[in-house]
Enzyme design. Structure first.
Site, PDB file in Angstrom:
ATOM      1  N   GLU A  47       0.803  -1.228   0.000  1.00 18.69           N
ATOM      2  CA  GLU A  47       0.000   0.000   0.000  1.00 18.69           C
ATOM      3  C   GLU A  47       0.836   1.279   0.000  1.00 18.69           C
ATOM      4  OE1 GLU A  47      -0.228  -2.366   2.389  1.00 18.69           O
ATOM      5  OE2 GLU A  47      -0.449  -1.492   4.392  1.00 18.69           O
ATOM      6  N   ASN A  48       2.156   1.163   0.206  1.00 15.23           N
ATOM      7  CA  ASN A  48       2.976   2.370   0.066  1.00 15.23           C
ATOM      8  C   ASN A  48       3.248   2.712  -1.391  1.00 15.23           C
ATOM      9  OD1 ASN A  48       4.502  -0.075   0.295  1.00 15.23           O
ATOM     10  ND2 ASN A  48       6.373   1.140   0.385  1.00 15.23           N
TER      11      ASN A  48
END
Lengths: 213, 231
Positions: A47-48
């Protein structure tokens, strides 16, 4: 005998389907990537801001600009892509990710999940967990059945602040596998040598027994 | 208009004031504007509200501004790597507003795009939803979240040209593009300033219109979790 962390991860890997886009949480969920069937095309999202996560790097491959959501160094694959945080969560919140495997502090029989905060004690933040549970198509929780004090983590109602309401689909613990159904939890598998009575004794939630023949 | 400044301290001149809000790019220690954070410390600006996914570690990144008590409030999704943060928060010296990570990214994106609010499912039924407007769409409940605009944004890119076009490298992109749009003024620090025309025009992540000032800096690029496999 109860399942080990590795065996729980191996069981969670059975929830994968060929072609799935998957987000794995920190801890035991990360181990799921070790058990992906070799003939499956599984893509891991971080998710980064990355699609197509590779394995941990060798000492020579370490790149400070290339980490996963647990801030661990990782590698890229030929098919990897990078994008910004809002684009990453557009995938998650927009329902484009097939499966997420997460850890938990507590799960309730209606699928409520608590995994981010212990008031007055643990104040770290939810990170992307609330977005994942509200946006990903299927949520699998992997956790020990009881906490360090021996208290059950499978409850009628969560006592800790929620991460999401009615969001969990499947619970894999060291003792077995439970499905969240409209009428509560159903015990559908047992770890080797674990009995129904042991699971029931260590579970607060209402539990239907529906073990495969 | 000349955007390139000789140093981070010069680039901040005339832009800081006590009580201001600052959006800071980065994820953990990855892709953080190391030089501008140190320069902010030098300015002595205080009572800042910082919008940033994390707050660095005790002795690096945003943790430096905690040491000097320049931060009044943090708006973040995860702050677990920082003992001084926890101490200041639990003793009531520091305000904290937790936002789910995707909500935080979208709030910055929306703010930068002139969108004052948006509805999301994230956080419904949790303490995040308390006090927020709830609305049903197509049988599902959503909550209203507000866009964020800040007085200043500081971001880190890999390469930038002299006009302020920016390209990020790998996962060091993270929140930087969103922060760049949310600042009324945006300062970018890059590893290398290159001549106009030398960046791939199809790979510019942040177009120049969002960037008002920039510097070239040296970067330590500290690694938070060095994880390796046997090679």
């Amino acid at each position: 005998m109860a399942w080990t962390r590795e065996q729980m991860a191996e069981r969670a890997a059975k929830e994968l389907e060929d072609g799935f886009y998957v987000n794995l949480g920190i801890g035991i969920p990360t181990l799921v990537s070790n058990y992906v069937p070799s003939d499956y095309d599984i893509t891991l999202q971080s998710e980064n801001g990355m699609m197509g996560m590779g394995p941990f790097p060798t000492e020579d491959e370490i790149d400070a600009d290339l980490i996963n959501a647990g801030k661990q160094t990782i590698t890229e694959l030929n098919r990897s892509s990078y994008f910004s945080s809002s684009a990453s969560f557009a995938m998650i919140r927009g329902g484009h990710i097939d499966l997420s495997v997460l850890g938990a502090m507590e799960v309730a029989q209606n699928g409520d999940l608590a995994n981010w905060m212990i008031p007055g004690k643990l104040v770290k933040g939810m990170g992307g967990a609330m977005d994942l549970v509200s946006g990903v198509k299927r949520i699998v929780v992997v956790m020990d059945h009881t906490n360090k004090k021996g208290e059950t983590k499978v409850l009628k109602e969560c006592t800790l602040p929620l991460t999401g309401q009615g969001v969990v689909d499947l619970i894999i613990t060291d003792l077995g596998v439970m499905e969240v159904r409209d009428n509560g939890l159903a015990l559908i598998e047992l770890a080797p040598d674990v009995t129904v009575e042991e699971v029931q004794a260590k579970t607060d939630a209402d539990l239907t027994i529906d073990l495969a023949a | 208009m000349k955007k390139v400044y000789a140093s981070a301290v010069e680039a901040l001149e005339g832009l800081v004031f006590d009580g201001m809000t600052i959006a800071v790019g980065g994820f953990g220690l990855c892709g953080i504007p190391e030089n501008l954070i140190i320069a902010l410390r030098e300015t002595g600006v205080k009572d800042i509200t910082v919008v940033s996914n994390n707050c660095g570690v005790d002795d690096f990144g945003m943790g430096l501004l905690l040491q000097t008590r320049q931060i009044k409030k943090m708006v973040s999704s995860y702050v677990g790597e920082n003992a001084e943060f926890m101490r200041q928060y639990l003793s009531g010296e520091l305000e904290l507003e937790f936002n789910p990570q995707g909500t935080l990214a979208e709030r910055l994106r929306a703010g930068g795009a002139g969108i004052p609010g948006f509805y999301t499912k994230t956080g419904v039924g949790t303490i995040i939803a308390e006090g927020k407007e709830h609305k049903d769409f197509d049988g599902e409940t959503y909550i209203l979240e507000r866009g964020i605009k800040t007085d200043l944004a500081i971001v880190k890119a890999w390469k930038g040209d002299e006009k302020g076009n920016l390209t990020y490298r790998k996962t060091a992109m993270n929140f930087n593009p969103e922060c760049a749009t949310a600042g009324k003024v945006t300062l970018a620090e890059v590893e290398e300033i290159v001549p106009v025309g030398s960046l791939d025009k199809m790979a510019i992540h942040t177009p120049e219109v969002y960037v008002q000032r920039m510097i070239q800096g040296e970067h330590e690029k500290r690694i938070e979790q060095r994880t390796v496999r046997a090679g």
